[in-house]
Each structure stands twice: as structure tokens, then as C-alpha cells.
Design a protein around this motif. Structure first.
Motif, PDB file in Angstrom:
ATOM      1  N   LEU A 125       0.784  -1.390   0.029  1.00 56.51           N
ATOM      2  CA  LEU A 125       0.063   0.092   0.202  1.00 56.51           C
ATOM      3  C   LEU A 125       0.730   1.329  -0.124  1.00 56.51           C
ATOM      4  O   LEU A 125       0.177   2.251  -0.240  1.00 56.51           O
ATOM      5  N   TYR A 126       2.233   1.277   0.328  1.00 57.74           N
ATOM      6  CA  TYR A 126       2.981   2.296   0.120  1.00 57.74           C
ATOM      7  C   TYR A 126       3.336   2.779  -1.202  1.00 57.74           C
ATOM      8  O   TYR A 126       3.712   1.947  -2.085  1.00 57.74           O
ATOM      9  N   HIS A 127       3.649   4.317  -1.298  1.00 63.52           N
ATOM     10  CA  HIS A 127       3.991   4.657  -2.572  1.00 63.52           C
ATOM     11  C   HIS A 127       5.279   3.942  -3.088  1.00 63.52           C
ATOM     12  O   HIS A 127       6.406   3.941  -2.252  1.00 63.52           O
ATOM     13  N   PRO A 128       5.597   3.327  -4.155  1.00 64.96           N
ATOM     14  CA  PRO A 128       6.652   2.961  -4.546  1.00 64.96           C
ATOM     15  C   PRO A 128       7.759   3.788  -4.390  1.00 64.96           C
ATOM     16  O   PRO A 128       8.962   3.260  -4.302  1.00 64.96           O
ATOM     17  N   ASP A 129       7.754   5.065  -4.543  1.00 67.16           N
ATOM     18  CA  ASP A 129       8.869   5.860  -4.606  1.00 67.16           C
ATOM     19  C   ASP A 129       9.348   6.186  -3.188  1.00 67.16           C
ATOM     20  O   ASP A 129      10.518   6.726  -2.979  1.00 67.16           O
ATOM     21  N   ASP A 130       8.267   5.767  -2.151  1.00 66.52           N
ATOM     22  CA  ASP A 130       8.680   6.135  -0.719  1.00 66.52           C
ATOM     23  C   ASP A 130       9.315   4.594  -0.141  1.00 66.52           C
ATOM     24  O   ASP A 130       9.799   4.871   1.055  1.00 66.52           O
ATOM     25  N   ILE A 131       9.125   3.661  -0.683  1.00 61.45           N
ATOM     26  CA  ILE A 131       9.349   2.226   0.087  1.00 61.45           C
ATOM     27  C   ILE A 131      10.712   2.113   0.370  1.00 61.45           C
ATOM     28  O   ILE A 131      11.171   1.682   1.519  1.00 61.45           O
TER      29      ILE A 131
END
Length: 633
Positions: A186-192
Motif C-alpha cells: 500500500l506504500y507509494h513505490p517511490d517512498d518504500i
């Protein structure tokens, strides 16, 4: 029989309450421990009387259960409240067992009574505790699910083992798809990458974690969340992490907008700085108490001093020594009253030359009317000052021509005024000679005649002196001047002209002398122009007079008024009559009142006209009292 007594004695020694009944349930024996416990003899409780020992609320139930046991011939435990010897009811356990004959019939019932009050209370407490715990857990569950945040817990390895209802509602997924490591989907791919790195680092080296990231909601939209968690170790040494995710989407948007605004503000400030340092003026700002805090590059370049030397109140060092005290008083007045007041002063240029500048200021006020900051500009008016000096010289020359012209127009009246004291001198001289002739000598009368000759001679001399001073072309001399004497000389000069027109003069002056700061000759010219204008506008009639009044105003200035009863001035022309070359006379050139205004304003005063009721006009002008600080020219 002896054997039976021996058995009872043995039963009395058992540390329990023992009893027996007949086959039909009638109490026929209770050991000593039982009787001591209830505090009654066997006779009082034998048969069915043992029911009196039970709590009234339990009697019916116990009787029913006892009948059921006798019918079933199977013993079982029954609980009820038994009254102790001290009257207290205590929970007891009644246990019984039948004794059968060879045919299976019940011969007798034997049993014991065990005090279970303490156990009962412990059970009640345990039930209450369990109930309270269950309620507390339910409340905790409600609280956790009601919190407007996403609550979670995790294992030591970082995998999730609990999420609250808000988490489930936000994600729109069942718990199974979020727990363990499912939340990463559920996390944004750019933030993971950054979030996982921080999470693993804190799991190994810290007891708390803080980070930011975007989580996808049920609608597919990512929103910014702030993550905060803390490691807890319970009494058994089990490690768990508990935390919350707080929605900061609006805050993040505000921060992004703020960063953009700050960047735009810095760019705007840079452009503003370029503009302020480029405009052909010297700009500055001060703190509310009047301390200089900013001066643009133009002024720094002009004065040639580092800003550190003029910041605060150091800016006074730039002014001409003769202007410093006046500037200080003016600035203190502006700061105190919070009202702007433009002022002129000389500022030293980097090469040592002083030039005239006009300093203007304006306050920035808050909603309560308090000054937040002072802003102002310094404008070079050296050329204007020189032009004003040239204009004053031209006006002075024109005023001189006007005075000479006025004297020429009044020549006949002046000659008449001079002729009067001269003729009086001749007459008094003849009289003096007669009183000195032999035979008619009277020295006292001769002395009086000679005194009159001296008085008339002085009067003629004063008229000539007044005419000469009016006709002379001399520069203005601002000094202490007796206004009453100046007015008297003007009235002496105009006496014949006013009398020839049939006009009287009313003078209203204070009893004490009136002294002003001004040029005597120029002030007399203003009086001559105003009095003659009034005389020319007034037709000859008995009530026709020129009224002159003078008084000291509330703010310390001297106010002079000249009133007539002539034709008056149209209201729409009151503001124009002081303009050069504007006249209401058919033969006028329109310079008299313009010159009067120039002279009055050069003396730091002002002049205006008002209509009289029912007719005529009043011209009023102000002068500085000699006690007041003279206006810089």
C-alpha cells in the motif's frame, strides 16, 4: 449403644462439620464442630428444623434440591448460605452420601458442611476482575478503533500483527492482506526504499521510530502520513512495537505551498531589493521607536559611510550641524504622534558638500493602530531650493516694485501727511517768537510751543523714515519685531488716504506688546496691501470702517485679521485670489495678494480669506511668536 457413642466421639474429632439424617431426610445427628459453628444445640435443629440455619433466600432452593437428591439416591454438592453463631451468613458446601441396605434401600444419609465463603468471595472477585478486564478490553478496542489515526502493532522483525478498524477502512482491505508484510503493497513505490531502510534501522538500534510516507487509500489515492512507533517489552520479556500513522496530507500540502511561497517571497524580496536600490531615490526604514534599520544603496553611496556607522540613531551624523537639533526634535515628534511630517534638511555628500533634501516618512500600522515599522524616502531638492531662492529674490524685487508703486499712488496723501506736521511746526514757531517778543514775553508759553515743534518734527521724521524703509530694496531680515509699532507706522502712512475715502479704522490689540519673528518691512507691506484692498473695495458711507485685530492663538502663533465692509469676494474665487496675476479689480495686475502669501509663507505662516456677514471680507494670516522656534527657510 456404647459402640454408637464411640462413633459419635470419633466424628466430633473430625475437623469438619459432619451430620446425618434418617432415610427420609430428618436430621438426627450433628457433630460438635457443626453445633459450635451454628451456635445451637442439636435439639433446636433436629428433624426439619435444620432449615432455619439457611438464608431465607436459599431455603426454598435447598429444600427442592434435597428432595431431588433423596429421590435420586445420588449424593451431590449443594451450595447455600448458612448462619454462623455470630449471625453472619456464610457460603457453605453441603455434601452427602447415602448408606444402603442389602436391598438397595437408603438406611441413612451422611454428610459434611464445608465453609467456602473465602473461596466464594475469591470466585466473585475473579469474576468481577474478568468482567472488568473484558469491559476494559472492549473499551480499549473501541478507543483504538475510534481514534482518527491508523493504529498498528508489529513483531520484533517489523512485520505487522495488528491494525485497527480505521486502518482497514482506509485501505478497504481485510486484515489478512495488510498484516505480516502486506502493508508494503500500500506504500507509494517511490517512498518504500527510504521507509524500509529507516524502519529496519530503528528496529535494530532504537526504541522508537519516526518517518513520513504515502499510503494508498481505498479510492486509489495516495495521502501523506506521519509514522510514529515505540518499542515495548512486557513483564515476560516479549518485544512488540506499537504505533500510529497520522494523516498529514493537508499539512504536507500546506508545507509544500509554504516552501513555494517562501521561494517566491525570496525571489520577490530579491526583485524588491533590486528595485529599491535602483529607483532614483533614497529609501529607508526604521523600527517603531525610530531607530534606523535599513537604508538603500543609493543613500549609502551618496553619504559614503558604511551602514554600521549610521544604523540605529547614528544617521544624525549625516546632517548639517545646524540642522541636527531641529531634525531630532522633528523626528521625535513624528515617532511620538505616529503622524508623518515631511521636513527639509541638508545632508553631507561623500565629498563633503551639503545638499538640501526632503525627508518623508509613513508608518505601517497593525490592527490596533501600533506602528510596526517606519518607511520613508529622501528626495534631493537642492535644485528646487535654489529655484525657491531665485523665486524669493524675484518676489522680493517684485514686492519692492509694488511698494514703490504703492508709495507713488499714495504720494498726494503722503505729502499731505508730511505737510500737516510741517505747517504745525511753522505755526508753533511763529507762536514761540511772539511769546519771546519784548513786552509780550511768556517763557512758559514759548517753551510749550517749542515742545510742539519738536513733537511735530519727530512725527514728520517718522513718516519720512517709514516711507524710506518701505522704498528701500533690502534683503529680508527675520528678527524679533514689535508688531504693534509696525502696524502703527502703517496706519500713520495710510491715515490721509483712508480719511480721504471717508473710512475709519478700528484696531483691536491685546494690552501686552505683541512681538513676532519676521521682517518689519515685509510685514508692513502685507498690512499695506490688505488695508488698501479693503479700502478700495469699500464704498464711502458712515458705517464704513476697516477693522484690524490681532491676538495670540492657542498653539502660540500670532493671528492677524483685516476686515472690510466692501463688496466681498465670491465664494468660488476665495481659493484663487492668491494666485499670481489673478485679480477681481478692473485695473489690477493680480500680484498684491500673491506677494502677501509669499511673504507670509516665508515667515512660516499661512493666509486665507473668508466672507463677512452681511458684506465684506476678512483676510487672516498667522506669524510665529518670538518665543517659538523660527521656521527654517
Amino acid at each position: 449403644m456404647d459402640k454408637h457413642k464411640d462413633t459419635d466421639a470419633i466424628i466430633d474429632l473430625i475437623p469438619a462439620m459432619a451430620w446425618s439424617t434418617t432415610s427420609d431426610g430428618m436430621l438426627d445427628f450433628a457433630n460438635q464442630h457443626f453445633l459450635e459453628y451454628v451456635g445451637l444445640p442439636l435439639a433446636d435443629i433436629a428433624g426439619e428444623n435444620f432449615y432455619r440455619l439457611f438464608h431465607p433466600d436459599d431455603t426454598t432452593r435447598l429444600a427442592s434440591e434435597w428432595r431431588a437428591i433423596m429421590i435420586s439416591k445420588i449424593g451431590r454438592e449443594v451450595e447455600g448460605r448458612l448462619r454462623r453463631a455470630d449471625g453472619e451468613y456464610r457460603w457453605c458446601s453441603l455434601r452427602q452420601k447415602p448408606r444402603f441396605d442389602s436391598d438397595g434401600g437408603v438406611i441413612k444419609w451422611y454428610g459434611v458442611v464445608l465453609d467456602i465463603e473465602d473461596r466464594k468471595q475469591a470466585e466473585d472477585s475473579l469474576r468481577e476482575t474478568k468482567s472488568a478486564l473484558a469491559a476494559s478490553e472492549e473499551n480499549l478496542r473501541l478507543i483504538i478503533n475510534s481514534l482518527p489515526v491508523l493504529v498498528w502493532s508489529a513483531r520484533p522483525d517489523g512485520s505487522a500483527d495488528f491494525v485497527n478498524q480505521n486502518w482497514l477502512d482506509y485501505a478497504g482491505l481485510p486484515a489478512a492482506e495488510i498484516l505480516e508484510w502486506g502493508f508494503l503493497d500500500l506504500y507509494h513505490p517511490d517512498d518504500i526504499p527510504e521507509m524500509v531502510e529507516i524502519w529496519k534501522r530503528d528496529l535494530e538500534h532504537s526504541d522508537h521510530t519516526r518517518l513520513k510516507g504515502r499510503i494508498r487509500g481505498a479510492d486509489g489515492t495516495y495521502r501523506w502520513f506521519y509514522f510514529a512507533g515505540r518499542k515495548l517489552i512486557d513483564a515476560n520479556g516479549v518485544v512488540r512495537w506499537f504505533g500510529v500513522n497520522i494523516d498529514i496530507e493537508n499539512l504536507q500540502c500546506a508545507e509544500d505551498a509554504l516552501r513555494k511561497s517562501e521561494a517566491a517571497l525570496r525571489e520577490s524580496e530579491h526583485k524588491l531589493s533590486l528595485i529599491i536600490n535602483t529607483i532614483p531615490a533614497m529609501a529607508w526604514s526604521c523600527t517603531p521607536d525610530g531607530r534606523l534599520e535599513y537604508w538603500n544603496q543609493n543613500l549609502i553611496d551618496f553619504v559614503g559611510l558604511p551602514f554600521e556607522e549610521i544604523v540605529g540613531f547614528g544617521f544624525y551624523r549625516m546632517f548639517h550641524p545646524d540642522d541636527v537639533e531641529r531634525m531630532r526634535e522633528s523626528w521625535e515628534e513624528v515617532v511620538t504622534t505616529k503622524k508623518p511630517k515631511p521636513v527639509d534638511a541638508r545632508i553631507r555628500r561623500f565629498d563633503g558638500q551639503y545638499r538640501w533634501f526632503n525627508l518623508r516618512q509613513s508608518p505601517l500600522l497593525d490592527t490596533h493602530g501600533n506602528v510596526v515599522r517606519w518607511y520613508g524616502i529622501v528626495v534631493d531638492i537642492e535644485d528646487r531650493k535654489r529655484a525657491e531662492d531665485s523665486l524669493r529674490q524675484s518676489q522680493s524685487q517684485l514686492a519692492h516694485v509694488t511698494r514703490v508703486t504703492t508709495i507713488g499712488e499714495l504720494a498726494v496723501s503722503i505729502a499731505h501727511e508730511i505737510n500737516q506736521p510741517l505747517m504745525a511746526i511753522v505755526t508753533n514757531a511763529g507762536t514761540c517768537l511772539r511769546w519771546l517778543q519784548e513786552g509780550h514775553t511768556d517763557l512758559e508759553q514759548a517753551r510749550l510751543a517749542a515742545g510742539r515743534i519738536v513733537h511735530d518734527g519727530h512725527r514728520a521724521g517718522e513718516i519720512v523714515t517709514s516711507i524710506r524703509s518701505m522704498a528701500q530694496k533690502t534683503p529680508a531680515q527675520i528678527q524679533r519685531t514689535d508688531f504693534s509699532l509696525a502696524l502703527r507706522d502703517v496706519l500713520d502712512l495710510l491715515h490721509g488716504e483712508l480719511r480721504s475715502r471717508g473710512l475709519g479704522v478700528i484696531v483691536e490689540l491685546p494690552a501686552e506688546p505683541i512681538e513676532v519673528l519676521g521682517d518689519r518691512t515685509q510685514l508692513q507691506q502685507v498690512l499695506v496691501n490688505l488695508i488698501m484692498n479693503g479700502a478700495e473695495a469699500t464704498s464711502q458711507r458712515p458705517e464704513a470702517v476697516i477693522k484690524i485685530s490681532c491676538n495670540v492663538g492657542q498653539i502660540g502663533d500670532v493671528e492677524v485679521s483685516v476686515s472690510d465692509f466692501g463688496n466681498g469676494i465670491p465664494t468660488d474665487e476665495l481659493d484663487r485670489i492668491f494666485e499670481p496675476f489673478y485679480t477681481t479689480k478692473s485695473d489690477g495686475i493680480g500680484m498684491g495678494l500673491s506677494i502677501c502669501r509669499s511673504i507670509v509663507e516665508a515667515h512660516g505662516g499661512r493666509i486665507w480669506a473668508t466672507p463677512n456677514d452681511p458684506c465684506g471680507s476678512t483676510f487672516t494670516f498667522t506669524l510665529s511668536h518670538f518665543k517659538e522656534t523660527p521656521v527654517d527657510r
